[in-house]
Scaffold this motif. Sequence first.
Motif, PDB file in Angstrom:
ATOM      1  N   THR A   1      23.614  98.716  94.072  1.00 37.18           N
ATOM      2  CA  THR A   1      24.826  99.134  94.774  1.00 37.18           C
ATOM      3  C   THR A   1      24.597  99.217  96.279  1.00 37.18           C
ATOM      4  O   THR A   1      25.463  98.829  97.067  1.00 37.18           O
ATOM      5  CB  THR A   1      25.337 100.484  94.239  1.00 37.18           C
ATOM      6  N   ASN A   2      23.426  99.712  96.688  1.00 38.34           N
ATOM      7  CA  ASN A   2      23.133  99.808  98.120  1.00 38.34           C
ATOM      8  C   ASN A   2      23.049  98.439  98.769  1.00 38.34           C
ATOM      9  O   ASN A   2      23.647  98.187  99.827  1.00 38.34           O
ATOM     10  CB  ASN A   2      21.822 100.548  98.353  1.00 38.34           C
ATOM     11  N   ILE A   3      22.294  97.530  98.153  1.00 40.74           N
ATOM     12  CA  ILE A   3      22.047  96.233  98.783  1.00 40.74           C
ATOM     13  C   ILE A   3      23.283  95.353  98.719  1.00 40.74           C
ATOM     14  O   ILE A   3      23.668  94.724  99.714  1.00 40.74           O
ATOM     15  CB  ILE A   3      20.829  95.558  98.129  1.00 40.74           C
ATOM     16  N   ALA A   4      23.946  95.277  97.560  1.00 45.06           N
ATOM     17  CA  ALA A   4      25.189  94.500  97.477  1.00 45.06           C
ATOM     18  C   ALA A   4      26.251  95.110  98.385  1.00 45.06           C
ATOM     19  O   ALA A   4      27.067  94.393  98.983  1.00 45.06           O
ATOM     20  CB  ALA A   4      25.676  94.443  96.031  1.00 45.06           C
TER      21      ALA A   4
ATOM     22  N   VAL B   1      29.506  93.810 100.944  1.00 44.80           N
ATOM     23  CA  VAL B   1      30.943  93.964 100.652  1.00 44.80           C
ATOM     24  C   VAL B   1      31.494  95.349 100.976  1.00 44.80           C
ATOM     25  O   VAL B   1      32.718  95.530 101.006  1.00 44.80           O
ATOM     26  CB  VAL B   1      31.227  93.630  99.176  1.00 44.80           C
ATOM     27  N   GLY B   2      30.606  96.346 101.200  1.00 46.37           N
ATOM     28  CA  GLY B   2      31.100  97.694 101.481  1.00 46.37           C
ATOM     29  C   GLY B   2      31.835  98.281 100.288  1.00 46.37           C
ATOM     30  O   GLY B   2      31.655  97.865  99.144  1.00 46.37           O
TER      31      GLY B   2
ATOM     32  N   GLN C   1      31.466  91.264  90.933  1.00 46.92           N
ATOM     33  CA  GLN C   1      30.473  91.437  89.874  1.00 46.92           C
ATOM     34  C   GLN C   1      29.400  90.351  89.911  1.00 46.92           C
ATOM     35  O   GLN C   1      28.223  90.617  89.616  1.00 46.92           O
ATOM     36  CB  GLN C   1      31.145  91.475  88.504  1.00 46.92           C
ATOM     37  N   GLU C   2      29.768  89.136  90.275  1.00 46.37           N
ATOM     38  CA  GLU C   2      28.767  88.068  90.337  1.00 46.37           C
ATOM     39  C   GLU C   2      27.673  88.420  91.349  1.00 46.37           C
ATOM     40  O   GLU C   2      26.477  88.258  91.073  1.00 46.37           O
ATOM     41  CB  GLU C   2      29.416  86.736  90.726  1.00 46.37           C
ATOM     42  N   LEU C   3      28.072  88.911  92.522  1.00 42.71           N
ATOM     43  CA  LEU C   3      27.093  89.338  93.520  1.00 42.71           C
ATOM     44  C   LEU C   3      26.250  90.479  92.981  1.00 42.71           C
ATOM     45  O   LEU C   3      25.008  90.473  93.118  1.00 42.71           O
ATOM     46  CB  LEU C   3      27.813  89.777  94.800  1.00 42.71           C
ATOM     47  N   ALA C   4      26.890  91.472  92.372  1.00 40.00           N
ATOM     48  CA  ALA C   4      26.157  92.622  91.848  1.00 40.00           C
ATOM     49  C   ALA C   4      25.134  92.189  90.801  1.00 40.00           C
ATOM     50  O   ALA C   4      23.994  92.688  90.790  1.00 40.00           O
ATOM     51  CB  ALA C   4      27.124  93.642  91.250  1.00 40.00           C
ATOM     52  N   ARG C   5      25.513  91.269  89.936  1.00 39.52           N
ATOM     53  CA  ARG C   5      24.581  90.804  88.899  1.00 39.52           C
ATOM     54  C   ARG C   5      23.430  90.002  89.503  1.00 39.52           C
ATOM     55  O   ARG C   5      22.284  90.096  89.032  1.00 39.52           O
ATOM     56  CB  ARG C   5      25.326  89.981  87.847  1.00 39.52           C
ATOM     57  N   GLN C   6      23.705  89.217  90.536  1.00 35.03           N
ATOM     58  CA  GLN C   6      22.630  88.468  91.196  1.00 35.03           C
ATOM     59  C   GLN C   6      21.624  89.427  91.831  1.00 35.03           C
ATOM     60  O   GLN C   6      20.410  89.251  91.690  1.00 35.03           O
ATOM     61  CB  GLN C   6      23.210  87.550  92.275  1.00 35.03           C
TER      62      GLN C   6
ATOM     63  N   CYS D   1      29.096 102.560  97.968  1.00 36.32           N
ATOM     64  CA  CYS D   1      27.981 101.680  97.637  1.00 36.32           C
ATOM     65  C   CYS D   1      26.768 101.890  98.531  1.00 36.32           C
ATOM     66  O   CYS D   1      25.633 101.904  98.068  1.00 36.32           O
ATOM     67  CB  CYS D   1      28.413 100.212  97.751  1.00 36.32           C
ATOM     68  N   THR D   2      27.016 102.013  99.807  1.00 35.55           N
ATOM     69  CA  THR D   2      25.903 101.942 100.740  1.00 35.55           C
ATOM     70  C   THR D   2      25.944 103.101 101.718  1.00 35.55           C
ATOM     71  O   THR D   2      26.953 103.789 101.868  1.00 35.55           O
ATOM     72  CB  THR D   2      25.928 100.601 101.493  1.00 35.55           C
ATOM     73  N   GLY D   3      24.808 103.327 102.347  1.00 35.67           N
ATOM     74  CA  GLY D   3      24.672 104.378 103.347  1.00 35.67           C
ATOM     75  C   GLY D   3      23.525 104.032 104.268  1.00 35.67           C
ATOM     76  O   GLY D   3      23.028 102.908 104.273  1.00 35.67           O
TER      77      GLY D   3
END
Length: 254
Positions: A159-162, A166-167, A178-183, A221-223
């Motif tokens: 979640t952090n890196i994806a 995409v924020g 989801q495709e990005l998250a799965r990769q 997702c990110t921080g």
Amino acid sequence: MNDPVIVVGIGEMGGVFTRGLLRLGHPVFPVTRKTEMNNIARAVPDPRLVLVSVGEDDLHPTLESLPAAWKNHLGLLQNELLPGDWKQHEIDNPTVISVWFEKKKGQDYKVLIPSPAYGPQAPLLENALTTLDIPTWEVATPEAMEFELVRKNVYILTTNIAGMVVGGDVEQLWEQHQELARQVADEVMDIQAWLVGHHLERDKLIDGMVEAIEGDLHHQCTGRSAPKRLARALAYADEAGLKVPKLREIQESC
């Protein structure tokens, strides 16, 4: 009087555990950056638990300087934690908890899903958090706890890196990207498999990540830690000789 507990690192997370331990009646001795641990160890050589609640970057320096008398009483709760992190310091059987609640400055804790714990003082941590209505459960074997640690790592790193790309929140990530998250998750699992030294149950880990996503759909997702997490992941990948092209692409683009 109940046996004393040492808490190393009295930040947001350490404060939550301290509250629970105090509610159980355990005297808590805090250790801050300005505290000399050996002085506390001479005064309290045989505590019930030494809970190290420092951040990931401070974990190894803290374990290196941990008084020998405390090594058999250790508790760990860091993100990105794996068995190799304590074994390299010749620590064999710590109490470990995979924390699935969030605590930010100025806000009370927020639970995503129940937090699994394993080790000699897992019941103590479970009881302490129960006083705060934070759900916890005790894991039966070290292998099961390793899975839970990897599961948390897959969730956080994915979640952090994806999210650097995409924020947004985790619901948006999983529903719209989801495709990005799965990769990203697949490459994260490549790294985790190298770190633990064996193949992983990848479908089960993805299911576990989705359970956590559904536990707090609006979790961001990110921080500020995301770039460091990506850098650490790539450092491991370089050491392991892993290609991880998606992670490298994200690093270049961000």
